[in-house]
Design an enzyme around this catalytic site. Structure first.
Site, PDB file in Angstrom:
ATOM      1  N   TYR A  35     -26.524 -13.361  26.913  1.00  0.00           N
ATOM      2  CA  TYR A  35     -27.745 -13.893  26.151  1.00  0.00           C
ATOM      3  C   TYR A  35     -27.895 -13.221  24.593  1.00  0.00           C
ATOM      4  CZ  TYR A  35     -30.309  -9.360  26.738  1.00  0.00           C
ATOM      5  OH  TYR A  35     -30.887  -8.081  26.553  1.00  0.00           O
ATOM      6  N   ARG A  54     -22.457 -12.269  17.528  1.00  0.00           N
ATOM      7  CA  ARG A  54     -22.605 -11.689  18.574  1.00  0.00           C
ATOM      8  C   ARG A  54     -22.478 -12.215  19.792  1.00  0.00           C
ATOM      9  NH1 ARG A  54     -27.349  -7.498  19.219  1.00  0.00           N
ATOM     10  NH2 ARG A  54     -28.336  -9.330  19.720  1.00  0.00           N
ATOM     11  N   ARG A 105     -19.945 -19.441  45.866  1.00  0.00           N
ATOM     12  CA  ARG A 105     -20.010 -18.041  45.755  1.00  0.00           C
ATOM     13  C   ARG A 105     -18.539 -17.432  45.744  1.00  0.00           C
ATOM     14  NH1 ARG A 105     -20.216 -13.057  47.828  1.00  0.00           N
ATOM     15  NH2 ARG A 105     -21.364 -11.364  46.259  1.00  0.00           N
ATOM     16  N   HIS A 107     -16.234 -14.380  43.916  1.00  0.00           N
ATOM     17  CA  HIS A 107     -16.045 -13.286  42.862  1.00  0.00           C
ATOM     18  C   HIS A 107     -15.004 -13.960  41.711  1.00  0.00           C
ATOM     19  CE1 HIS A 107     -18.097 -10.700  45.524  1.00  0.00           C
ATOM     20  NE2 HIS A 107     -18.250  -9.585  44.549  1.00  0.00           N
ATOM     21  N   LYS A 152     -23.707  -8.127  25.285  1.00  0.00           N
ATOM     22  CA  LYS A 152     -25.227  -8.533  25.584  1.00  0.00           C
ATOM     23  C   LYS A 152     -25.262  -9.201  26.893  1.00  0.00           C
ATOM     24  CE  LYS A 152     -29.372  -9.311  23.011  1.00  0.00           C
ATOM     25  NZ  LYS A 152     -30.011  -8.236  23.566  1.00  0.00           N
ATOM     26  N   GLU A 184     -28.513   4.914  22.629  1.00  0.00           N
ATOM     27  CA  GLU A 184     -29.676   3.820  21.947  1.00  0.00           C
ATOM     28  C   GLU A 184     -30.840   3.963  23.183  1.00  0.00           C
ATOM     29  OE1 GLU A 184     -28.352  -0.337  22.781  1.00  0.00           O
ATOM     30  OE2 GLU A 184     -27.000   0.232  24.313  1.00  0.00           O
ATOM     31  N   LEU A 208     -24.926  -1.401  22.068  1.00  0.00           N
ATOM     32  CA  LEU A 208     -25.256  -2.824  21.816  1.00  0.00           C
ATOM     33  C   LEU A 208     -25.187  -2.751  20.205  1.00  0.00           C
ATOM     34  CD1 LEU A 208     -25.689  -5.568  22.892  1.00  0.00           C
ATOM     35  CD2 LEU A 208     -27.933  -5.597  21.692  1.00  0.00           C
TER      36      LEU A 208
HETATM   37  N1  PDD Z   1     -32.919  -6.374  23.497  1.00  0.00           N
HETATM   38  N2  PDD Z   1     -29.782  -2.215  22.749  1.00  0.00           N
HETATM   39  C1  PDD Z   1     -30.075  -2.872  23.565  1.00  0.00           C
HETATM   40  C2  PDD Z   1     -29.551  -2.304  25.073  1.00  0.00           C
HETATM   41  C3  PDD Z   1     -30.940  -4.063  23.518  1.00  0.00           C
HETATM   42  O1  PDD Z   1     -31.554  -4.690  24.865  1.00  0.00           O
HETATM   43  C4  PDD Z   1     -31.427  -4.401  22.369  1.00  0.00           C
HETATM   44  C5  PDD Z   1     -32.310  -5.741  22.229  1.00  0.00           C
HETATM   45  C6  PDD Z   1     -30.950  -3.777  21.279  1.00  0.00           C
HETATM   46  C7  PDD Z   1     -31.635  -4.377  19.938  1.00  0.00           C
HETATM   47  O2  PDD Z   1     -30.695  -5.272  19.383  1.00  0.00           O
HETATM   48  P1  PDD Z   1     -31.156  -6.434  18.342  1.00  0.00           P
HETATM   49  O3  PDD Z   1     -31.883  -5.804  17.225  1.00  0.00           O
HETATM   50  O4  PDD Z   1     -30.111  -7.510  18.208  1.00  0.00           O
HETATM   51  O5  PDD Z   1     -32.587  -7.164  18.950  1.00  0.00           O
HETATM   52  C8  PDD Z   1     -30.166  -2.787  21.458  1.00  0.00           C
HETATM   53  C9  PDD Z   1     -33.362  -7.593  23.265  1.00  0.00           C
HETATM   54  C10 PDD Z   1     -34.570  -7.580  22.289  1.00  0.00           C
HETATM   55  C11 PDD Z   1     -33.890  -7.658  24.738  1.00  0.00           C
HETATM   56  O6  PDD Z   1     -33.194  -7.722  25.732  1.00  0.00           O
HETATM   57  O7  PDD Z   1     -34.958  -8.343  24.931  1.00  0.00           O
END
Ligand code: PDD
Length: 294
Positions: A35, A54, A105, A107, A152, A184, A208
């Protein structure tokens, strides 16, 4: 009753409350998808090129071919923004996800199954400056996630469990620690300030690559603010003068309490104030640029 926002699902734009996906979708069954979250300020998608890059990287990492070209993504997302732009000045948060589609379903990857493409919009409320100055509380937690944190993925169960632990301790975010180093937040990137130097963990498979993070680093360089991408230990985190969290929806959030101790003097610090004003000015130039181009 409030009007349902318009979403996009596999080629159609329709009210969100009418969108339906099969229970066999691999996103539902396996969390097999990726996402993005992209802000749209005054109708303009923020850092779209970087978000699409990304997305491309995440899809490549899970070996799912990108169902749309960048131009198709741009048209889709811009149309979605326009359909949900009820006032010219209002801001939106665009969520998009791509899953490996609907199949029995199993894997193993399905053969010849089209990906499910979904996108929706939420209003993005502006954060009040006074509220920001107070800052938020955070706690440190063991980073229990896997080793592919640069993807992501929609499979966010560890992040959810970590965030919930923070919420139950009256904190806004969990700052994650792996082998003595900070990575993070559960849904944000991390910055610390020590002796006038801004630091953020260097990119690795353990975090991320945030679009907001990269922009902050870029803006620090442009404005000659000392900024390093390096390893940050848990000890350094606790000794920081300032701590910030960054994300597309929260922008730059000062942390003023960490594990029940005050950070700095307990208020948003001077470098945060400088950075947030540079950041807001950057957003303004984009709005002006878009108006000029219109
Ligand atoms: N999440 N690290 C993680 C684990 C995140 O889920 C996010 C953002 C970030 C920041 O990334 P960015 O600056 O590209 O938004 C870092 C989004 C906002 C969410 O899951 O809603």
């Amino acid at each position: 009753m409030s009007r349902s926002s318009i979403c996009y699902l596999n080629g159609d734009y329709l009210p969100l409350d009418q969108a339906r996906v099969s229970v066999l979708d691999r996103g539902f069954i396996f969390g097999d998808g990726v996402y993005e979250v992209i802000p749209a300020y005054g109708g303009n998608l923020f850092r779209l090129r970087q978000h699409l890059q990304r997305l491309h990287n995440s899809l490549e990492a899970i070996r799912l071919s990108n169902p749309l070209s960048d131009t198709q993504w741009q048209t889709l997302l811009q149309t979605l923004v326009e359909k949900n732009q009820h006032a010219p000045e209002s801001d939106q948060s665009i969520y998009l996800q791509v899953t490996r589609g609907v199949a029995q379903r199993d894997h193993r990857f399905p053969q010849n199954t089209p990906a499910t493409v979904f996108a929706m919009s939420h209003p993005l409320a502006p954060v009040a400056m006074e509220e920001l100055q107070t800052g938020v509380a955070a706690i440190t937690l063991d980073d229990i996630r896997w080793r592919y944190c640069y993807i992501k993925t929609i499979a966010l169960l560890p992040n959810i469990l970590l965030k919930q632990q923070a919420i139950e301790k009256q904190a806004t975010e969990a700052i994650l620690v792996r082998n003595g180093e900070v990575t993070e937040g559960s849904a944000s990137n991390l910055f610390v300030v020590k002796d006038g130097v801004i630091k953020t963990p260097a990119k690795s498979e353990y975090l991320l690559p945030g679009i907001t993070r990269d922009l902050i680093v870029e803006l620090a360089q442009k404005n000659r603010l000392p900024c390093e991408e390096c390893r940050i230990t848990e000890t350094e985190l606790h000794a920081a003068d300032e701590i910030w969290l960054s994300s597309s929806t929260k922008e730059i959030l000062p942390v003023t309490r960490l594990d029940d101790k005050t950070v700095g003097n307990g208020k948003a610090g001077p470098l945060w104030k400088k950075m947030i004003s540079v950041y807001q000015a950057y957003k303004q130039t984009l709005r002006k640029h878009a108006e000029g181009a219109a």
